[in-house]
Motif scaffolding. Structure first.
Motif, PDB file in Angstrom:
ATOM      1  N   PHE A  35       0.856  -1.194   0.000  1.00  0.00           N
ATOM      2  CA  PHE A  35       0.000   0.000   0.000  1.00  0.00           C
ATOM      3  C   PHE A  35       0.887   1.237   0.000  1.00  0.00           C
ATOM      4  O   PHE A  35       2.092   1.153   0.228  1.00  0.00           O
ATOM      5  CB  PHE A  35      -0.954   0.014   1.204  1.00  0.00           C
ATOM      6  N   ASP A  36       0.295   2.385  -0.297  1.00  0.00           N
ATOM      7  CA  ASP A  36       1.041   3.642  -0.321  1.00  0.00           C
ATOM      8  C   ASP A  36       0.921   4.356   1.021  1.00  0.00           C
ATOM      9  O   ASP A  36      -0.140   4.332   1.657  1.00  0.00           O
ATOM     10  CB  ASP A  36       0.533   4.554  -1.439  1.00  0.00           C
ATOM     11  N   ALA A  37       1.995   5.001   1.424  1.00  0.00           N
ATOM     12  CA  ALA A  37       2.021   5.716   2.697  1.00  0.00           C
ATOM     13  C   ALA A  37       2.124   7.216   2.439  1.00  0.00           C
ATOM     14  O   ALA A  37       2.991   7.661   1.687  1.00  0.00           O
ATOM     15  CB  ALA A  37       3.202   5.242   3.535  1.00  0.00           C
ATOM     16  N   ASP A  38       1.224   7.970   3.041  1.00  0.00           N
ATOM     17  CA  ASP A  38       1.245   9.429   2.968  1.00  0.00           C
ATOM     18  C   ASP A  38       1.958   9.946   4.206  1.00  0.00           C
ATOM     19  O   ASP A  38       1.808   9.390   5.296  1.00  0.00           O
ATOM     20  CB  ASP A  38      -0.196   9.952   2.923  1.00  0.00           C
ATOM     21  N   VAL A  39       2.762  11.004   4.058  1.00  0.00           N
ATOM     22  CA  VAL A  39       3.486  11.564   5.199  1.00  0.00           C
ATOM     23  C   VAL A  39       3.044  12.996   5.451  1.00  0.00           C
ATOM     24  O   VAL A  39       2.505  13.661   4.548  1.00  0.00           O
ATOM     25  CB  VAL A  39       5.015  11.510   4.988  1.00  0.00           C
ATOM     26  N   ALA A  40       3.261  13.477   6.666  1.00  0.00           N
ATOM     27  CA  ALA A  40       2.817  14.813   7.047  1.00  0.00           C
ATOM     28  C   ALA A  40       3.732  15.373   8.118  1.00  0.00           C
ATOM     29  O   ALA A  40       4.428  14.639   8.827  1.00  0.00           O
ATOM     30  CB  ALA A  40       1.375  14.759   7.553  1.00  0.00           C
ATOM     31  N   VAL A  41       3.701  16.697   8.248  1.00  0.00           N
ATOM     32  CA  VAL A  41       4.429  17.374   9.328  1.00  0.00           C
ATOM     33  C   VAL A  41       3.626  17.218  10.610  1.00  0.00           C
ATOM     34  O   VAL A  41       2.424  17.495  10.646  1.00  0.00           O
ATOM     35  CB  VAL A  41       4.634  18.861   9.002  1.00  0.00           C
ATOM     36  N   MET A  42       4.282  16.783  11.669  1.00  0.00           N
ATOM     37  CA  MET A  42       3.606  16.553  12.945  1.00  0.00           C
ATOM     38  C   MET A  42       4.233  17.395  14.044  1.00  0.00           C
ATOM     39  O   MET A  42       5.450  17.626  14.053  1.00  0.00           O
ATOM     40  CB  MET A  42       3.680  15.078  13.329  1.00  0.00           C
ATOM     41  N   ALA A  43       3.373  17.832  14.965  1.00  0.00           N
ATOM     42  CA  ALA A  43       3.809  18.641  16.100  1.00  0.00           C
ATOM     43  C   ALA A  43       2.980  18.261  17.314  1.00  0.00           C
ATOM     44  O   ALA A  43       1.900  17.673  17.181  1.00  0.00           O
ATOM     45  CB  ALA A  43       3.651  20.130  15.794  1.00  0.00           C
ATOM     46  N   ARG A  44       3.471  18.623  18.485  1.00  0.00           N
ATOM     47  CA  ARG A  44       2.664  18.369  19.673  1.00  0.00           C
ATOM     48  C   ARG A  44       1.445  19.289  19.666  1.00  0.00           C
ATOM     49  O   ARG A  44       1.466  20.378  19.113  1.00  0.00           O
ATOM     50  CB  ARG A  44       3.487  18.597  20.938  1.00  0.00           C
ATOM     51  N   ARG A  45       0.387  18.822  20.271  1.00  0.00           N
ATOM     52  CA  ARG A  45      -0.801  19.643  20.404  1.00  0.00           C
ATOM     53  C   ARG A  45      -0.446  20.881  21.241  1.00  0.00           C
ATOM     54  O   ARG A  45       0.145  20.786  22.309  1.00  0.00           O
ATOM     55  CB  ARG A  45      -1.917  18.851  21.092  1.00  0.00           C
ATOM     56  N   GLY A  46      -0.796  22.068  20.729  1.00  0.00           N
ATOM     57  CA  GLY A  46      -0.461  23.306  21.402  1.00  0.00           C
ATOM     58  C   GLY A  46       0.868  23.908  20.988  1.00  0.00           C
ATOM     59  O   GLY A  46       1.261  24.971  21.477  1.00  0.00           O
TER      60      GLY A  46
ATOM     61  N   GLU B 175       3.041  22.476   1.337  1.00  0.00           N
ATOM     62  CA  GLU B 175       4.009  21.621   0.634  1.00  0.00           C
ATOM     63  C   GLU B 175       3.868  20.181   1.126  1.00  0.00           C
ATOM     64  O   GLU B 175       3.666  19.930   2.310  1.00  0.00           O
ATOM     65  CB  GLU B 175       5.439  22.107   0.884  1.00  0.00           C
ATOM     66  N   ARG B 176       3.983  19.254   0.205  1.00  0.00           N
ATOM     67  CA  ARG B 176       3.824  17.842   0.550  1.00  0.00           C
ATOM     68  C   ARG B 176       5.098  17.090   0.196  1.00  0.00           C
ATOM     69  O   ARG B 176       5.683  17.289  -0.865  1.00  0.00           O
ATOM     70  CB  ARG B 176       2.635  17.223  -0.187  1.00  0.00           C
ATOM     71  N   ALA B 177       5.505  16.245   1.097  1.00  0.00           N
ATOM     72  CA  ALA B 177       6.669  15.394   0.831  1.00  0.00           C
ATOM     73  C   ALA B 177       6.241  14.199  -0.005  1.00  0.00           C
ATOM     74  O   ALA B 177       5.082  13.774   0.033  1.00  0.00           O
ATOM     75  CB  ALA B 177       7.282  14.916   2.147  1.00  0.00           C
ATOM     76  N   ALA B 178       7.195  13.669  -0.752  1.00  0.00           N
ATOM     77  CA  ALA B 178       6.899  12.486  -1.555  1.00  0.00           C
ATOM     78  C   ALA B 178       6.603  11.305  -0.643  1.00  0.00           C
ATOM     79  O   ALA B 178       7.314  11.064   0.336  1.00  0.00           O
ATOM     80  CB  ALA B 178       8.087  12.168  -2.457  1.00  0.00           C
ATOM     81  N   GLY B 179       5.536  10.601  -0.959  1.00  0.00           N
ATOM     82  CA  GLY B 179       5.214   9.391  -0.211  1.00  0.00           C
ATOM     83  C   GLY B 179       6.104   8.244  -0.658  1.00  0.00           C
ATOM     84  O   GLY B 179       6.926   8.381  -1.563  1.00  0.00           O
ATOM     85  N   ALA B 180       5.952   7.119  -0.014  1.00  0.00           N
ATOM     86  CA  ALA B 180       6.736   5.940  -0.371  1.00  0.00           C
ATOM     87  C   ALA B 180       5.864   4.714  -0.203  1.00  0.00           C
ATOM     88  O   ALA B 180       5.143   4.596   0.781  1.00  0.00           O
ATOM     89  CB  ALA B 180       7.978   5.828   0.501  1.00  0.00           C
ATOM     90  N   PRO B 181       5.898   3.795  -1.160  1.00  0.00           N
ATOM     91  CA  PRO B 181       5.091   2.576  -1.010  1.00  0.00           C
ATOM     92  C   PRO B 181       5.636   1.677   0.087  1.00  0.00           C
ATOM     93  O   PRO B 181       6.847   1.590   0.285  1.00  0.00           O
ATOM     94  CB  PRO B 181       5.218   1.908  -2.386  1.00  0.00           C
ATOM     95  N   VAL B 182       4.743   1.037   0.801  1.00  0.00           N
ATOM     96  CA  VAL B 182       5.133   0.014   1.762  1.00  0.00           C
ATOM     97  C   VAL B 182       5.114  -1.316   1.018  1.00  0.00           C
ATOM     98  O   VAL B 182       4.117  -1.679   0.397  1.00  0.00           O
ATOM     99  CB  VAL B 182       4.183  -0.028   2.965  1.00  0.00           C
ATOM    100  N   CYS B 183       6.231  -2.014   1.052  1.00  0.00           N
ATOM    101  CA  CYS B 183       6.395  -3.247   0.281  1.00  0.00           C
ATOM    102  C   CYS B 183       6.825  -4.406   1.183  1.00  0.00           C
ATOM    103  O   CYS B 183       7.389  -4.201   2.257  1.00  0.00           O
ATOM    104  CB  CYS B 183       7.452  -3.074  -0.812  1.00  0.00           C
ATOM    105  N   LEU B 184       6.538  -5.602   0.716  1.00  0.00           N
ATOM    106  CA  LEU B 184       7.091  -6.800   1.344  1.00  0.00           C
ATOM    107  C   LEU B 184       8.439  -7.068   0.698  1.00  0.00           C
ATOM    108  O   LEU B 184       8.532  -7.200  -0.525  1.00  0.00           O
ATOM    109  CB  LEU B 184       6.153  -7.982   1.159  1.00  0.00           C
ATOM    110  N   LEU B 185       9.481  -7.124   1.510  1.00  0.00           N
ATOM    111  CA  LEU B 185      10.840  -7.340   1.034  1.00  0.00           C
ATOM    112  C   LEU B 185      11.341  -8.707   1.470  1.00  0.00           C
ATOM    113  O   LEU B 185      11.193  -9.083   2.637  1.00  0.00           O
ATOM    114  CB  LEU B 185      11.786  -6.288   1.617  1.00  0.00           C
ATOM    115  N   ARG B 186      11.954  -9.433   0.547  1.00  0.00           N
ATOM    116  CA  ARG B 186      12.587 -10.713   0.867  1.00  0.00           C
ATOM    117  C   ARG B 186      13.806 -10.882  -0.022  1.00  0.00           C
ATOM    118  O   ARG B 186      13.924 -10.228  -1.075  1.00  0.00           O
ATOM    119  CB  ARG B 186      11.617 -11.869   0.661  1.00  0.00           C
TER     120      ARG B 186
END
Length: 321
Positions: free
Chosen positions: A176-187, A275-286
């Motif tokens: 699946f694809d993962a979206d990323v965001a800027v996060m901060a503490r509440r307040g 501004e949005r950062a590039a997302g990255a797919p989550v993959c199964l790696l083996r």
């Protein structure tokens, strides 16, 4: 018996018994403790270690009043011995599983978003099917998980994949694809920032080293024409990052869905940065060309099936500060 070629001395032969005793001494810190753990006489351990040291051409331990510690040769052999014994144990378990005995273990690496969105339900279902298979979960950054899959300490991993990641020796299955965001503490005084320029003087905690080319935070600042972000610290686990920003004025760029995690949703908000950062797919790696054990294959197949049933990830939605 394991043999390898030493061009100056000929063939060097190591036995699994020697390697197991060597590991036992390294773990126990003394020959006496290792002998008790292995339920054999201390003289037997000493004899096997002497043979092993003769075969590798140097001392493996330094001895003092507190016990033993590895020499440089011993430290290098410990890495190889762990891998060799691990592969032997996997092979033994695989043979039993192929005979229909559902026993053994699976070592799985998970990036944070896979842990939250996929793993709990996946584990419950797998345990119903294979109750005698032990599942060992390891969480770390995707970069670290990839290296552990490559060296064989993990059967497979569910990790986010950067566009410039070197995966020439891996098989990947997109989950699946993962979206990323800027996060901060509440307040946080900057939690309502609407442009990245407003955050140019902020300090950040990152789960990737600031010099990595695949650092999405640095790339986002570069694309916005801003100086590099000020990285206060880096971590090897997203949840460490979230704990840090929840109790400080640091910011982070992480998978958006984690802001709704039960542990953090009352403490962390998504900043409405345009501004949005590039997302990255989550993959199964083996590892390519290396078959999984039947138990690991079963869990991997279930992971792919569960991922296909996931609802599409929503874009980060800022919440009230």
């Amino acid at each position: 018996m394991i043999s390898f070629c030493d061009h100056s001395e000929g063939i060097v032969e190591l036995t699994l018994t020697q390697l197991r005793m060597f590991i036992a001494v390294a773990e126990a810190g003394s020959l006496r403790a290792a002998a008790r753990r292995l339920s054999i006489a201390q003289s037997g351990v000493t004899q096997q270690l002497r043979k092993l040291e003769t075969n590798v051409g140097g001392p493996l331990f330094e001895r003092d009043v507190r016990g033993v510690r590895l020499t440089p040769i011993g430290e290098r052999l410990r890495v190889r011995a762990d891998l060799i014994i691990g592969e032997c144990e996997k092979t033994e378990a695989e043979m039993r599983q192929l005979r229909g005995e559902l026993v053994g273990s699976v070592s799985l690496g998970l990036a944070a978003e896979a842990t939250m969105r996929l793993f709990p339900a996946l584990l419950a279902s797998f345990r119903e099917r294979c109750p005698r298979i032990d599942v060992h979960l390891t969480s770390a950054t995707s970069r670290v998980l990839t290296s552990w899959v490559r060296e064989g300490s993990l059967d497979f991993a569910l990790a986010s994949i950067a566009t410039d990641a070197d995966l020439h020796d891996m098989e990947t299955t997109r989950l699946f694809d993962a979206d990323v965001a800027v996060m901060a503490r509440r307040g946080h005084p900057l939690a309502g920032a609407r442009t990245l320029a407003e955050l140019r003087d902020a300090e950040w905690v990152s789960t990737r080293h600031k010099t990595q080319r695949s650092n999405r935070l640095a790339a986002m600042f570069e694309q916005a024409g801003l100086p590099p972000p000020r990285i206060a610290a880096t971590t090897e686990a997203v949840f460490d990052t979230l704990h840090c920003i929840a109790a400080s004025d640091y910011l982070a760029l992480e998978p958006a869905s984690l802001a709704d995690h039960a542990f953090f949703r009352d403490h962390i908000v998504v900043a409405p940065v345009a501004e949005r950062a590039a997302g990255a797919p989550v993959c199964l790696l083996r590892r390519a060309g290396v078959p999984l054990t039947p138990a690991a294959q079963e869990l991997a197949t279930m992971a792919v099936s569960f991922a296909r049933m996931l609802p599409a990830a929503k874009h980060a939605t800022p919440r009230t500060v």
